[in-house]
Design a protein around this motif. Sequence first.
Motif, PDB file in Angstrom:
ATOM      1  N   ARG A  94       1.001  -0.935  -0.035  1.00 10.32           N
ATOM      2  CA  ARG A  94      -0.697   0.306  -0.103  1.00 10.32           C
ATOM      3  C   ARG A  94       0.869   1.523   0.272  1.00 10.32           C
ATOM      4  NH1 ARG A  94      -5.494   1.715  -0.732  1.00 10.32           N
ATOM      5  NH2 ARG A  94      -5.941  -0.178   0.489  1.00 10.32           N
ATOM      6  N   CYS A  95       2.127   1.637   0.849  1.00 10.61           N
ATOM      7  CA  CYS A  95       2.826   2.524   1.377  1.00 10.61           C
ATOM      8  C   CYS A  95       4.068   2.547   1.482  1.00 10.61           C
ATOM      9  CB  CYS A  95       1.980   3.210   2.353  1.00 10.61           C
ATOM     10  SG  CYS A  95       2.435   4.286   3.468  1.00 10.61           S
ATOM     11  N   ALA A  96       4.598   3.176   1.479  1.00 11.43           N
ATOM     12  CA  ALA A  96       6.164   3.208   1.517  1.00 11.43           C
ATOM     13  C   ALA A  96       6.469   4.349   2.428  1.00 11.43           C
ATOM     14  CB  ALA A  96       7.204   3.902  -0.045  1.00 11.43           C
ATOM     15  N   TYR A  97       5.792   4.903   2.785  1.00 13.68           N
ATOM     16  CA  TYR A  97       5.755   5.504   5.391  1.00 13.68           C
ATOM     17  C   TYR A  97       7.206   4.931   5.551  1.00 13.68           C
ATOM     18  CZ  TYR A  97       4.201   9.054   8.159  1.00 13.68           C
ATOM     19  OH  TYR A  97       3.750   9.543   9.374  1.00 13.68           O
ATOM     20  N   ASP A  98       6.402   3.880   5.855  1.00 10.25           N
ATOM     21  CA  ASP A  98       8.192   3.665   7.059  1.00 10.25           C
ATOM     22  C   ASP A  98       8.646   2.968   6.352  1.00 10.25           C
ATOM     23  OD1 ASP A  98       5.636   3.117   8.742  1.00 10.25           O
ATOM     24  OD2 ASP A  98       4.622   0.886   9.354  1.00 10.25           O
ATOM     25  N   THR A 147      -6.363   8.316  -0.252  1.00 10.09           N
ATOM     26  CA  THR A 147      -7.024   8.617   1.311  1.00 10.09           C
ATOM     27  C   THR A 147      -6.256   8.365   2.098  1.00 10.09           C
ATOM     28  OG1 THR A 147      -9.134   7.360  -0.037  1.00 10.09           O
ATOM     29  CG2 THR A 147      -9.025   7.781   2.566  1.00 10.09           C
ATOM     30  N   HIS A 148      -6.053   7.156   2.013  1.00 14.07           N
ATOM     31  CA  HIS A 148      -4.638   6.774   2.786  1.00 14.07           C
ATOM     32  C   HIS A 148      -3.179   7.659   3.258  1.00 14.07           C
ATOM     33  CE1 HIS A 148      -1.642   3.392   4.809  1.00 14.07           C
ATOM     34  NE2 HIS A 148      -0.631   3.858   4.715  1.00 14.07           N
ATOM     35  N   GLU A 149      -2.329   7.978   1.790  1.00 16.53           N
ATOM     36  CA  GLU A 149      -1.779   8.852   1.687  1.00 16.53           C
ATOM     37  C   GLU A 149      -1.873  10.831   2.435  1.00 16.53           C
ATOM     38  OE1 GLU A 149       1.313   7.766   1.578  1.00 16.53           O
ATOM     39  OE2 GLU A 149       0.484   5.697   0.901  1.00 16.53           O
ATOM     40  N   VAL A 150      -3.042  10.971   2.107  1.00 11.32           N
ATOM     41  CA  VAL A 150      -3.795  12.178   2.032  1.00 11.32           C
ATOM     42  C   VAL A 150      -3.934  11.582   3.632  1.00 11.32           C
ATOM     43  CG1 VAL A 150      -5.096  13.934   1.788  1.00 11.32           C
ATOM     44  CG2 VAL A 150      -4.566  12.834   0.162  1.00 11.32           C
ATOM     45  N   GLY A 151      -3.799  10.906   4.508  1.00 14.93           N
ATOM     46  CA  GLY A 151      -4.100  11.140   5.895  1.00 14.93           C
ATOM     47  C   GLY A 151      -2.532  10.928   6.321  1.00 14.93           C
ATOM     48  N   HIS A 152      -1.791  10.711   5.568  1.00 13.60           N
ATOM     49  CA  HIS A 152       0.171  10.608   6.417  1.00 13.60           C
ATOM     50  C   HIS A 152       0.679  12.601   5.904  1.00 13.60           C
ATOM     51  CE1 HIS A 152       0.642   6.607   6.707  1.00 13.60           C
ATOM     52  NE2 HIS A 152       0.803   6.289   5.791  1.00 13.60           N
ATOM     53  N   TRP A 153      -0.487  12.788   4.982  1.00 11.63           N
ATOM     54  CA  TRP A 153       0.162  14.114   4.249  1.00 11.63           C
ATOM     55  C   TRP A 153      -0.500  14.889   5.309  1.00 11.63           C
ATOM     56  CZ3 TRP A 153      -2.637  17.556   2.549  1.00 11.63           C
ATOM     57  CH2 TRP A 153      -1.791  19.598   1.803  1.00 11.63           C
ATOM     58  N   ILE A 172      -0.486   8.357  11.323  1.00 14.81           N
ATOM     59  CA  ILE A 172      -0.208   7.402  11.617  1.00 14.81           C
ATOM     60  C   ILE A 172      -0.344   6.341  11.291  1.00 14.81           C
ATOM     61  CG2 ILE A 172       1.980   6.326  12.663  1.00 14.81           C
ATOM     62  CD1 ILE A 172       2.011   9.242  14.126  1.00 14.81           C
ATOM     63  N   HIS A 173       0.177   4.981  10.841  1.00 14.74           N
ATOM     64  CA  HIS A 173      -0.658   3.428  10.710  1.00 14.74           C
ATOM     65  C   HIS A 173      -1.484   3.256  11.954  1.00 14.74           C
ATOM     66  CE1 HIS A 173       2.058   3.207   6.794  1.00 14.74           C
ATOM     67  NE2 HIS A 173       0.879   3.794   6.223  1.00 14.74           N
ATOM     68  N   THR A 174      -1.801   2.438  11.920  1.00 17.67           N
ATOM     69  CA  THR A 174      -3.047   2.192  13.181  1.00 17.67           C
ATOM     70  C   THR A 174      -2.338   1.275  13.713  1.00 17.67           C
ATOM     71  OG1 THR A 174      -3.910   0.335  11.826  1.00 17.67           O
ATOM     72  CG2 THR A 174      -5.166   2.340  12.287  1.00 17.67           C
ATOM     73  N   ASP A 224      -5.227   1.227   7.627  1.00 22.04           N
ATOM     74  CA  ASP A 224      -4.760   0.242   7.784  1.00 22.04           C
ATOM     75  C   ASP A 224      -4.243   0.226   6.278  1.00 22.04           C
ATOM     76  OD1 ASP A 224      -4.016  -2.183   7.959  1.00 22.04           O
ATOM     77  OD2 ASP A 224      -5.197  -2.662   9.303  1.00 22.04           O
ATOM     78  N   TYR A 225      -4.047  -1.415   5.757  1.00 20.90           N
ATOM     79  CA  TYR A 225      -3.689  -1.774   4.850  1.00 20.90           C
ATOM     80  C   TYR A 225      -4.729  -2.384   3.357  1.00 20.90           C
ATOM     81  CZ  TYR A 225       1.269  -0.301   4.983  1.00 20.90           C
ATOM     82  OH  TYR A 225       2.418   0.120   4.527  1.00 20.90           O
ATOM     83  N   SER A 226      -5.814  -2.566   4.432  1.00 22.61           N
ATOM     84  CA  SER A 226      -6.822  -2.980   3.820  1.00 22.61           C
ATOM     85  C   SER A 226      -6.903  -3.290   2.467  1.00 22.61           C
ATOM     86  CB  SER A 226      -7.630  -3.514   4.387  1.00 22.61           C
ATOM     87  OG  SER A 226      -7.688  -3.489   6.275  1.00 22.61           O
TER      88      SER A 226
HETATM   89 ZN    ZN Z   1       1.346   4.642   4.497  1.00 22.66          ZN
END
Ligand code: ZN
Length: 429
Positions: free
Chosen positions: A33-37, A251-257, A261-263, A312-314
């Motif tokens: 899902r995401c490369a944030y971590d 939606t997820h990435e804008v949440g980081h922006w 943080i991940h759940t 989450d990554y669901s």
């Molecule tokens: Zn993420």
Amino acid sequence: MKKRINRWPFITILILASFARTYAQRLDIYPRRCAYDYLDSIRIASNPSYLANQEFTEKRIQPYLLDNGNRLRLSAESVVTIPVVVHVIHNRKDDHIGGADNQNISDDQIRSQIDVLNEDYGNTSGYQGFYTDSLGVDTGIRFRLAGIVRKYDSRSAFNILTADKILAAISPPWSTNKYLNIWVCDLSSEYLGVAQSPVVSESNAATAGLPTSDQDETNALTDGVIIGWKVFGRNSPAVTSRIYNLGRTATHEVGHWLGLIHTWGKIRCGTDYCDDTPQAESSNSTQDISCKPVYSFCGGFASRNMIENYMDYSPDRCMSVFTNDQKRRMQAVFAVSPRRADLVRNSNSSYESLSVEIFPNPISEYLKFNVYTPNQAQFKVSVLNANGVYILNGIDNQTFINVKSFGSGIYILKVNTDHETVTKRFLVR
Ligand SMILES: [Zn+2]
């Protein structure tokens, strides 16, 4: 003699078919899902002060939430509308737009993503995910498509580790204290997207979005979200994943922006600083789209993971929730991050005429400026030298200029809308 049948062509076809099936499955299993971590761990390893900055961010957000609980409840009534610029970076030489296998995605695909953001951040009924969770709230955040920029680049794909600077060079962000910039491109790795976290600085209201450190300076040039073109939006021929097909990567990435943080936090059973999201052992990375419950054993007892949370990554269809604490956290970020605070001010302000602030002056590298326009009108930026010769001409909505290649001397920055023009002198040394 028994006729010998050459079985090899059949066996070869079988092997190839099975390989193709495995590969096709892997394309859907393999994405993350995401490369944030991942980027976080690399940045922390190479720069210990990055971790200190993150801790500083929390030290600002938590007291703010404690001190401003009542005010946050009141301000929850108001809605912040964030203007969004989508930069489509594509390798389509003929500039053809749209279609099944085209990085130069259609306007409809882009609009569908804005719809998804508004539905998800607004918690609107009729487009829920799998769980109808009573903890889901309207975050009070909305999005408005302000512009689409299309840029051809011969590279077919971008590495998630270096994409931010390269994409910002190909298609510079519109003022990052006024717009959410989203770059849509092909990502060469298995990741679907990544976001830049908000910078939180010591001072906020007084600085009004002006950079307060070197980190802010470079950060502002790449501040936004990067999403793979095949998972951007929904109901488009280009969106082909059966798992990530409803636009919820954005939606997820804008949440980081906006500071979420991940759940599961950053470690097993870690914290996301939100009390109303249950602790989780890890992400819900799965290709199972049945959205069946997942349980964690954190702190001595079992609890169901909130797999329906956007952080989450669901699979997309399982997601439907931002919680109240996540909403409060985003509101706190709007207050303590200078650039996000400025975004809110800009989205809620109206200006009667065009005005421009430039800084620093004199300048040796990046000249930055704030531009205020009536009705958030778009603008063009030009630079002339002392002889009135154009050095740069008519760049759309950009609010920084690299003057490194300019000779020392006096220059004139010209900013204009359809109706007004403002000029400012600056000195390059
Ligand atoms: Zn993420």
